[in-house]
Design a protein around this motif. Structure first.
Motif, PDB file in Angstrom:
ATOM      1  N   SER A  54       0.754  -1.273  -0.096  1.00  0.00           N
ATOM      2  CA  SER A  54       0.182  -0.178  -0.018  1.00  0.00           C
ATOM      3  C   SER A  54       0.381   1.324   0.173  1.00  0.00           C
ATOM      4  N   TRP A  55       2.072   1.730   0.422  1.00  0.00           N
ATOM      5  CA  TRP A  55       3.368   2.205   0.010  1.00  0.00           C
ATOM      6  C   TRP A  55       2.972   2.077  -1.241  1.00  0.00           C
ATOM      7  N   ARG A  56       3.629   3.960  -1.216  1.00  0.00           N
ATOM      8  CA  ARG A  56       3.728   4.381  -2.805  1.00  0.00           C
ATOM      9  C   ARG A  56       5.803   4.042  -3.150  1.00  0.00           C
ATOM     10  N   ALA A  57       5.730   3.377  -3.755  1.00  0.00           N
ATOM     11  CA  ALA A  57       7.086   3.191  -3.525  1.00  0.00           C
ATOM     12  C   ALA A  57       7.743   4.510  -4.264  1.00  0.00           C
ATOM     13  N   GLU A  58       7.722   5.051  -5.198  1.00  0.00           N
ATOM     14  CA  GLU A  58       8.094   6.288  -6.068  1.00  0.00           C
ATOM     15  C   GLU A  58       8.703   7.497  -5.121  1.00  0.00           C
TER      16      GLU A  58
ATOM     17  N   GLY B 211       0.757   0.395   6.854  1.00  0.00           N
ATOM     18  CA  GLY B 211       0.946   0.390   5.705  1.00  0.00           C
ATOM     19  C   GLY B 211       0.874  -1.672   5.886  1.00  0.00           C
ATOM     20  N   GLN B 212       1.384  -2.573   7.114  1.00  0.00           N
ATOM     21  CA  GLN B 212       1.166  -3.293   6.511  1.00  0.00           C
ATOM     22  C   GLN B 212      -0.033  -4.106   6.723  1.00  0.00           C
ATOM     23  N   ALA B 213      -0.408  -3.065   8.139  1.00  0.00           N
ATOM     24  CA  ALA B 213      -2.098  -3.191   8.738  1.00  0.00           C
ATOM     25  C   ALA B 213      -3.523  -3.290   7.755  1.00  0.00           C
ATOM     26  N   ILE B 214      -2.908  -2.129   6.342  1.00  0.00           N
ATOM     27  CA  ILE B 214      -3.441  -2.469   6.047  1.00  0.00           C
ATOM     28  C   ILE B 214      -3.645  -3.367   4.066  1.00  0.00           C
ATOM     29  N   ASP B 215      -2.402  -3.891   4.749  1.00  0.00           N
ATOM     30  CA  ASP B 215      -2.318  -5.183   2.989  1.00  0.00           C
ATOM     31  C   ASP B 215      -3.051  -6.547   3.758  1.00  0.00           C
TER      32      ASP B 215
ATOM     33  N   PHE C 226       1.158   6.835   0.129  1.00  0.00           N
ATOM     34  CA  PHE C 226       0.765   5.483  -0.018  1.00  0.00           C
ATOM     35  C   PHE C 226       0.287   5.992  -1.158  1.00  0.00           C
ATOM     36  N   ASN C 227       0.132   4.146  -1.415  1.00  0.00           N
ATOM     37  CA  ASN C 227      -0.815   4.162  -3.455  1.00  0.00           C
ATOM     38  C   ASN C 227      -2.305   4.507  -2.780  1.00  0.00           C
ATOM     39  N   LEU C 228      -3.094   5.410  -2.143  1.00  0.00           N
ATOM     40  CA  LEU C 228      -4.567   5.438  -1.323  1.00  0.00           C
ATOM     41  C   LEU C 228      -4.991   6.685  -1.767  1.00  0.00           C
ATOM     42  N   ASP C 229      -6.149   6.921  -1.760  1.00  0.00           N
ATOM     43  CA  ASP C 229      -6.661   8.488  -1.506  1.00  0.00           C
ATOM     44  C   ASP C 229      -6.394   8.628  -0.719  1.00  0.00           C
ATOM     45  N   SER C 230      -5.983  10.144  -0.308  1.00  0.00           N
ATOM     46  CA  SER C 230      -5.088  10.800   0.191  1.00  0.00           C
ATOM     47  C   SER C 230      -5.428  12.275   0.557  1.00  0.00           C
ATOM     48  N   VAL C 231      -5.616  13.089   1.711  1.00  0.00           N
ATOM     49  CA  VAL C 231      -5.519  14.283   2.047  1.00  0.00           C
ATOM     50  C   VAL C 231      -5.274  14.651   2.217  1.00  0.00           C
TER      51      VAL C 231
END
Length: 258
Positions: A10-14, A34-38, A62-67
Motif C-alpha cells: 500500500s506504500w507508494r514506492a516512487e 501500511g502492513q496492517a492495511i495490506d 501511500f497508494n491510497l486516496d489521500s488528503v
C-alpha cells in the motif's frame, strides 16, 4: 545489486526514501500502518488523511486516496468523509500537537460521538517541525526549546495521557491502545485491530504510537532508544486501554490478543 527494501504494497514506492529526518519514528509507524492495511486487504477502499506538522510529510506515502488537512482538523475532515461514504475506511494521521493541542476538541468530540473512523497519533513529546518546543506530551524535567531547564509540572501541567482520556469518553464499541516503535509487532497488531473495529462498524478507534525525534532530542541512536523504552514507556504505559466487548470475549474464549 543492492537488495530492495521490503515495503508494504500500500506504500507508494516512487516517494521513497521518505522525507522524514534520519531516526524519525514516523516511518516506522507508517510502515506498521501500511502492513496492517495490506493484511486486511483494504487498499482499494481506504482514505488516508494527514495533519500539518511532521505528519504532513506522509501526504504522498501511500497508494491510497489521500488528503492533507489544516492543522488540527484531520479528525473532522475524515469524519465528514466517513459520514458521506460509510463504506470507506477512513484513517486520520497526526502528531501529538495536532491531536492533543490545536485538534484536541475535535478528537474528544469524535470519540464522544463514537465516530466510526480510525485515528493514529504519533507521540514524540514535543513540537518537532517548528524546532522542538514544549508540547502536551513533554515529560516532566524534559528540556525543550521553551523549557530549557526542563518541564516543570507546577508551571505547565503534567503530560497528557491521550488514550486514557479518549477511552474515558468513548462508547463501548471503541478500541483504544498505545503502542511504541520499540515493539513493532505489537504496534502493528494494535493498528490492525483499530482498522478491524472500523470495518465492523463498532465505534471510534484510536491508537497512540510512541515515536522518536532524535533531531530535537539531540540524542544519538543509543540514547534515543533508551529514552523511548525507559523514559517514555515509563510514563506512557503501552497496551490496550479499551477493547469492545466482542473482541474481549473472543480473547477470553481463546482468541489471540496482542
Amino acid at each position: 545489486m543492492f537488495p530492495q527494501p521490503d515495503m508494504p504494497q500500500s506504500w507508494r514506492a516512487e516517494t521513497k526514501p521518505h522525507k522524514f529526518c534520519p531516526g524519525c519514528g514516523h516511518g516506522i509507524v507508517l510502515k506498521c500502518l501500511g502492513q496492517a492495511i495490506d493484511e486486511l486487504g483494504l487498499q482499494g477502499r481506504t482514505v488516508f488523511g494527514c495533519d500539518i506538522g511532521c505528519s504532513l510529510l506522509s501526504w504522498d506515502f501511500f497508494n491510497l486516496d489521500s488528503v492533507q488537512t489544516h492543522h488540527g482538523r484531520t479528525t473532522p475532515v475524515m469524519t465528514g468523509i466517513k459520514r458521506a461514504r460509510p463504506e470507506l475506511i477512513c484513517v486520520a494521521y497526526m502528531g501529538d500537537g495536532g491531536g492533543y493541542s490545536i485538534g484536541l476538541q475535535h478528537l474528544i468530540s469524535a470519540a464522544a460521538r463514537d465516530e466510526k473512523i480510525t485515528v493514529v497519533l504519533a507521540n514524540n513529546t514535543l513540537y518537532a517541525m517548528t524546532g522542538g518546543q514544549l508540547a502536551p506530551t513533554t515529560l516532566p524535567g524534559q528540556k525543550t526549546e521553551t523549557t530549557p531547564y526542563g518541564r516543570d509540572p507546577e508551571a505547565t501541567g503534567r503530560p497528557l495521557l491521550g488514550p486514557e482520556m479518549v477511552a474515558a469518553v468513548a462508547g463501548e464499541g471503541a478500541y483504544v491502545a498505545r503502542g511504541s516503535i520499540a515493539n513493532v509487532r505489537q504496534l502493528k497488531g494494535f493498528l490492525k485491530k483499530a482498522l478491524e473495529n472500523q470495518m465492523a462498524g463498532a465505534g471510534f478507534s484510536f491508537v497512540e504510537a510512541l515515536s522518536a525525534c532524535p533531531t530535537n532530542w539531540r540524542m544519538n541512536a543509543k540514547e534515543t532508544w533508551r529514552f523511548i523504552e525507559e523514559e517514555m514507556q515509563g510514563y506512557f504505559r503501552t497496551g490496550e486501554i479499551k477493547v469492545p466487548g466482542a473482541v474481549r470475549k473472543e480473547a477470553e474464549d481463546g482468541g489471540h490478543n496482542s
